[in-house]
Design a protein around this motif. Structure first.
Motif, mmCIF file in Angstrom:
data_model
loop_
_atom_site.group_PDB
_atom_site.id
_atom_site.type_symbol
_atom_site.label_atom_id
_atom_site.label_comp_id
_atom_site.label_asym_id
_atom_site.label_seq_id
_atom_site.Cartn_x
_atom_site.Cartn_y
_atom_site.Cartn_z
ATOM 1 N N GLU A 118 0.839 -1.198 0.000
ATOM 2 C CA GLU A 118 0.000 0.000 0.000
ATOM 3 C C GLU A 118 0.874 1.247 0.000
ATOM 4 N N ARG A 119 0.406 2.270 -0.695
ATOM 5 C CA ARG A 119 1.138 3.538 -0.748
ATOM 6 C C ARG A 119 0.522 4.534 0.217
ATOM 7 N N ALA A 120 1.379 5.315 0.836
ATOM 8 C CA ALA A 120 0.957 6.451 1.645
ATOM 9 C C ALA A 120 1.593 7.680 1.018
ATOM 10 N N PHE A 121 0.788 8.692 0.772
ATOM 11 C CA PHE A 121 1.250 9.925 0.153
ATOM 12 C C PHE A 121 1.175 11.035 1.200
ATOM 13 N N VAL A 122 2.307 11.696 1.447
ATOM 14 C CA VAL A 122 2.409 12.735 2.472
ATOM 15 C C VAL A 122 2.687 14.066 1.776
ATOM 16 N N SER A 123 1.812 15.032 2.027
ATOM 17 C CA SER A 123 1.924 16.316 1.328
ATOM 18 C C SER A 123 3.058 17.170 1.861
ATOM 19 N N GLU A 124 3.453 18.109 1.034
ATOM 20 C CA GLU A 124 4.304 19.206 1.472
ATOM 21 C C GLU A 124 3.482 20.029 2.469
ATOM 22 N N PRO A 125 4.110 20.937 3.212
ATOM 23 C CA PRO A 125 3.324 21.792 4.108
ATOM 24 C C PRO A 125 2.281 22.587 3.319
ATOM 25 N N LEU A 126 1.092 22.659 3.879
ATOM 26 C CA LEU A 126 -0.026 23.356 3.249
ATOM 27 C C LEU A 126 -0.356 24.618 4.043
ATOM 28 N N ALA A 127 -0.911 25.606 3.382
ATOM 29 C CA ALA A 127 -1.322 26.842 4.055
ATOM 30 C C ALA A 127 -2.449 26.533 5.040
ATOM 31 N N LEU A 128 -2.548 27.347 6.079
ATOM 32 C CA LEU A 128 -3.574 27.144 7.103
ATOM 33 C C LEU A 128 -4.993 27.202 6.537
ATOM 34 N N GLU A 129 -5.175 27.868 5.409
ATOM 35 C CA GLU A 129 -6.501 27.931 4.774
ATOM 36 C C GLU A 129 -7.004 26.543 4.380
ATOM 37 N N PHE A 130 -6.083 25.598 4.261
ATOM 38 C CA PHE A 130 -6.478 24.220 3.966
ATOM 39 C C PHE A 130 -7.463 23.714 5.025
ATOM 40 N N LEU A 131 -7.201 24.043 6.290
ATOM 41 C CA LEU A 131 -8.101 23.608 7.372
ATOM 42 C C LEU A 131 -9.493 24.194 7.181
ATOM 43 N N ASP A 132 -9.577 25.459 6.788
ATOM 44 C CA ASP A 132 -10.874 26.090 6.560
ATOM 45 C C ASP A 132 -11.638 25.389 5.440
ATOM 46 N N GLU A 133 -10.952 25.112 4.349
ATOM 47 C CA GLU A 133 -11.606 24.438 3.211
ATOM 48 C C GLU A 133 -12.049 23.028 3.596
ATOM 49 N N PHE A 134 -11.210 22.323 4.328
ATOM 50 C CA PHE A 134 -11.537 20.967 4.775
ATOM 51 C C PHE A 134 -12.795 20.995 5.653
ATOM 52 N N ALA A 135 -12.910 22.025 6.485
ATOM 53 C CA ALA A 135 -14.055 22.142 7.390
ATOM 54 C C ALA A 135 -15.344 22.500 6.653
ATOM 55 N N LYS A 136 -15.249 23.317 5.604
ATOM 56 C CA LYS A 136 -16.444 23.812 4.910
ATOM 57 C C LYS A 136 -16.948 22.890 3.805
ATOM 58 N N ALA A 137 -16.080 22.068 3.256
ATOM 59 C CA ALA A 137 -16.440 21.274 2.075
ATOM 60 C C ALA A 137 -17.282 20.055 2.442
ATOM 61 N N ASP A 138 -17.991 19.556 1.430
ATOM 62 C CA ASP A 138 -18.767 18.322 1.565
ATOM 63 C C ASP A 138 -17.969 17.105 1.106
ATOM 64 N N PHE A 139 -16.979 17.358 0.232
ATOM 65 C CA PHE A 139 -16.208 16.265 -0.375
ATOM 66 C C PHE A 139 -14.817 16.777 -0.693
ATOM 67 N N VAL A 140 -13.818 15.902 -0.548
ATOM 68 C CA VAL A 140 -12.455 16.214 -0.956
ATOM 69 C C VAL A 140 -11.983 15.113 -1.904
ATOM 70 N N GLY A 141 -11.288 15.518 -2.940
ATOM 71 C CA GLY A 141 -10.704 14.568 -3.874
ATOM 72 C C GLY A 141 -9.254 14.915 -4.122
ATOM 73 N N VAL A 142 -8.452 13.897 -4.364
ATOM 74 C CA VAL A 142 -7.052 14.096 -4.718
ATOM 75 C C VAL A 142 -6.857 13.421 -6.069
ATOM 76 N N MET A 143 -6.322 14.181 -7.038
ATOM 77 C CA MET A 143 -6.275 13.729 -8.419
ATOM 78 C C MET A 143 -4.887 13.848 -9.032
ATOM 79 N N THR A 144 -4.577 12.912 -9.929
ATOM 80 C CA THR A 144 -3.487 13.143 -10.869
ATOM 81 C C THR A 144 -4.091 14.011 -11.966
ATOM 82 N N ASP A 145 -3.368 14.275 -13.034
ATOM 83 C CA ASP A 145 -3.977 15.052 -14.119
ATOM 84 C C ASP A 145 -4.989 14.237 -14.916
ATOM 85 N N LYS A 146 -5.060 12.899 -14.643
ATOM 86 C CA LYS A 146 -5.960 12.041 -15.422
ATOM 87 C C LYS A 146 -6.900 11.169 -14.593
#
Length: 182
Positions: A118-146
């Motif tokens: 299994e792969r685990a993908f660990v992000s670079e540091p993200l801006a604090l606004e990421f927490l706000d978006e995570f809290a407000k959104a209904d869904f999160v997706g992580v995509m390659t370009d395809k």
């Protein structure tokens, strides 16, 4: 390890590109509700929000209030072509009311290979606004370009992020009402 995770990357890999990921059993659970779990790491002055998605993916949002650092960890059992240590650029998408509400394009994630391939993908540091978006959104997706790498419903994320913030402030010995931290 650059940040604490509810899933700990251990120092005893089976080979040089393999790390063992497990639930950090010596941690006290700070809070839980449904699939959401918060674990404090006072020695690292941070807290992690873990989420077990129904598709067997595991998400962790790690937050350090003192250094204002946020990282995202996601797992994926199907991404077997990506080697350990490889950086991949992914786009994080947030949806609210079925519409795109925020996008974090070209986010660098470091790849770790865990037991069973299994792969685990660990992000670079993200801006604090990421927490706000995570809290407000209904869904999160992580995509390659395809293609989709991971996706999850964020039902209950507003309360979970609020509790993550409080936990992180406490772990760092900070007052959440400090006007200089706003």
């Amino acid at each position: 390890m650059l940040f604490a995770m509810a899933l700990a990357l251990l120092a005893q890999p089976t080979d040089e590109n393999d790390v063992d990921i497990r639930i950090d059993n010596d941690r006290t659970l700070e809070w839980s509700s449904g699939p959401w779990r918060i674990f404090p790491y006072p020695e690292e002055q941070s807290c992690d929000l873990g989420y077990s998605a129904p598709n067997d993916e595991y998400w962790t949002v790690a937050y350090s209030a003192r250094v204002k650092a946020v990282r995202l960890l996601i797992t994926n059992k199907k991404a077997t072509s990506v080697e350990a240590g490889r950086d991949v650029r992914l786009t994080i998408l947030f949806l609210r009311n079925s519409k795109l509400s925020a996008e974090w394009p070209n986010t660098t994630f470091e790849t770790h290979v865990v037991r069973g391939g299994e792969r685990a993908f660990v992000s670079e540091p993200l801006a604090l606004e990421f927490l706000d978006e995570f809290a407000k959104a209904d869904f999160v997706g992580v995509m390659t370009d395809k293609a989709a790498v991971a996706g999850a419903s964020l039902s209950g994320s507003a309360e979970a992020i609020g509790r993550l913030r409080n936990c992180a402030f406490t772990a760092a010995g900070l007052n959440a009402d400090d006007p200089f931290l706003k």
